[in-house]
Design a protein around this motif. Structure first.
Motif, PDB file in Angstrom:
ATOM      1  N   ALA A 137      -1.427  -5.313   2.296  1.00 46.66           N
ATOM      2  CA  ALA A 137      -2.305  -4.667   1.367  1.00 46.66           C
ATOM      3  C   ALA A 137      -3.377  -4.336   2.558  1.00 46.66           C
ATOM      4  N   ASP A 138      -3.762  -2.706   2.530  1.00 44.10           N
ATOM      5  CA  ASP A 138      -4.670  -2.297   3.345  1.00 44.10           C
ATOM      6  C   ASP A 138      -5.976  -1.798   2.588  1.00 44.10           C
ATOM      7  N   THR A 139      -6.120  -1.944   1.219  1.00 46.56           N
ATOM      8  CA  THR A 139      -7.131  -1.392   0.549  1.00 46.56           C
ATOM      9  C   THR A 139      -7.691  -2.867  -0.218  1.00 46.56           C
ATOM     10  N   LYS A 140      -8.835  -2.771  -0.914  1.00 44.67           N
ATOM     11  CA  LYS A 140      -9.021  -3.739  -2.107  1.00 44.67           C
ATOM     12  C   LYS A 140      -8.331  -3.591  -3.168  1.00 44.67           C
ATOM     13  N   LYS A 141      -7.935  -2.441  -3.226  1.00 44.23           N
ATOM     14  CA  LYS A 141      -6.985  -2.223  -4.773  1.00 44.23           C
ATOM     15  C   LYS A 141      -5.641  -2.518  -4.639  1.00 44.23           C
ATOM     16  N   ASP A 168      -3.382  -1.490  -2.072  1.00 42.92           N
ATOM     17  CA  ASP A 168      -2.437  -0.432  -2.047  1.00 42.92           C
ATOM     18  C   ASP A 168      -1.329  -1.264  -0.916  1.00 42.92           C
ATOM     19  N   GLN A 228       1.725  -1.369   2.160  1.00 33.65           N
ATOM     20  CA  GLN A 228       2.306  -0.538   3.005  1.00 33.65           C
ATOM     21  C   GLN A 228       3.287  -1.598   3.850  1.00 33.65           C
TER      22      GLN A 228
END
Length: 258
Positions: A129-133, A135, A137
């Motif tokens: 996960a690369d975002t706090k939401k 998301d 990859q």
């Protein structure tokens, strides 16, 4: 005032002088001038002359129509998806009648259960996960997976470094052999450590003397001798610094016997 403007009288001014005639060389005329004029008249077109160009008068039947210069849109075509051949069949219409008289002895409940029991579970691909939401990859394409440790030549010295080491070693061996041959012939001698240390101390002492003279210069350099003296001291100090650095860098120094 008159003596300054008019030249002083002299007897030589009374002697008449012959007028010198300037003989001019004949004017240059190219031998290709007539050929150039003829070629210019041949290649000259009617549109390059003065006056209006002679063009065809437009026909009265081809007059400008209304909206004739507006861009025309392409003809409408029926849209069709690219994967129309792989899509599911359409939903049957309300008036379509189902096929009658087809019977099957297949137990769909039992067959579906067996297929699910024998099916191989799908392996989950590693993600990050690369975002706090949240998301996600694919982790394999992120560069965080150490794939290089799985290579066959992992931990081994590259081939080009081995080749370079061999070349350096060979060049050093050839240089050592050359030095030994020259020393055997008596053309070179090696500088000993006390001599090298003595030369180094003498160079540093010379630099200190020049630096003391440089510190004693005037703050204001307003004359040419002062400027030349400053430049001379700077050049000599730079040369001594290069010599000191050269001797300190190399422990073994050879001197040629002339």
């Amino acid at each position: 005032m008159s003596d300054i403007i008019c030249p002083p009288e002299s007897i030589y001014n009374l002697i008449p002088r012959e007028e010198e005639k300037i003989i001019k060389s004949p004017r240059y005329m190219s031998k290709f001038s007539e050929q150039v004029k003829l070629q210019k008249d041949i290649n000259k077109s009617s549109n390059k002359t003065m006056g209006p160009a002679q063009v065809d008068v437009p026909s009265t039947e081809k007059y400008l129509l209304k909206h004739s210069k507006e861009p025309k849109l392409p003809e409408k075509k029926s849209f069709q998806y690219e994967d129309v051949t792989c899509s599911k069949p359409p939903v049957p219409a309300r008036t379509d009648k189902p096929l009658m008289g087809i019977h099957s002895n297949k137990n769909y409940i039992q067959s579906n259960a067996i297929e699910n029991i024998m099916a191989v579970p799908k392996k989950q691909r590693p993600t990050y996960a690369d975002t706090k939401k949240g998301d996600k990859q694919i982790l394999e394409n992120s560069g965080l997976v150490p794939k290089y440790i799985k290579k066959k030549d992992y931990g081994q010295t590259p081939e080009y470094l081995l080749q370079r080491r061999k070349e350096v070693k060979k060049a050093q061996q050839e240089y050592n052999n050359y030095v030994k041959d020259r020393m055997r012939d008596g053309a070179m001698k090696q500088l000993s450590d006390p001599e090298r240390h003595k030369i180094l101390q003498a160079l540093k002492k010379n630099w200190d003397d020049l630096h003391h003279q440089y510190q004693g210069l005037s703050v204001v350099i307003d004359t040419t001798p002062k400027k030349y003296k400053k430049e001379r001291l700077e050049l000599e100090m730079k040369q001594l610094e290069r010599d000191i650095e050269l001797i300190e860098r190399y422990k073994t120094i050879y001197i040629a016997n002339y």
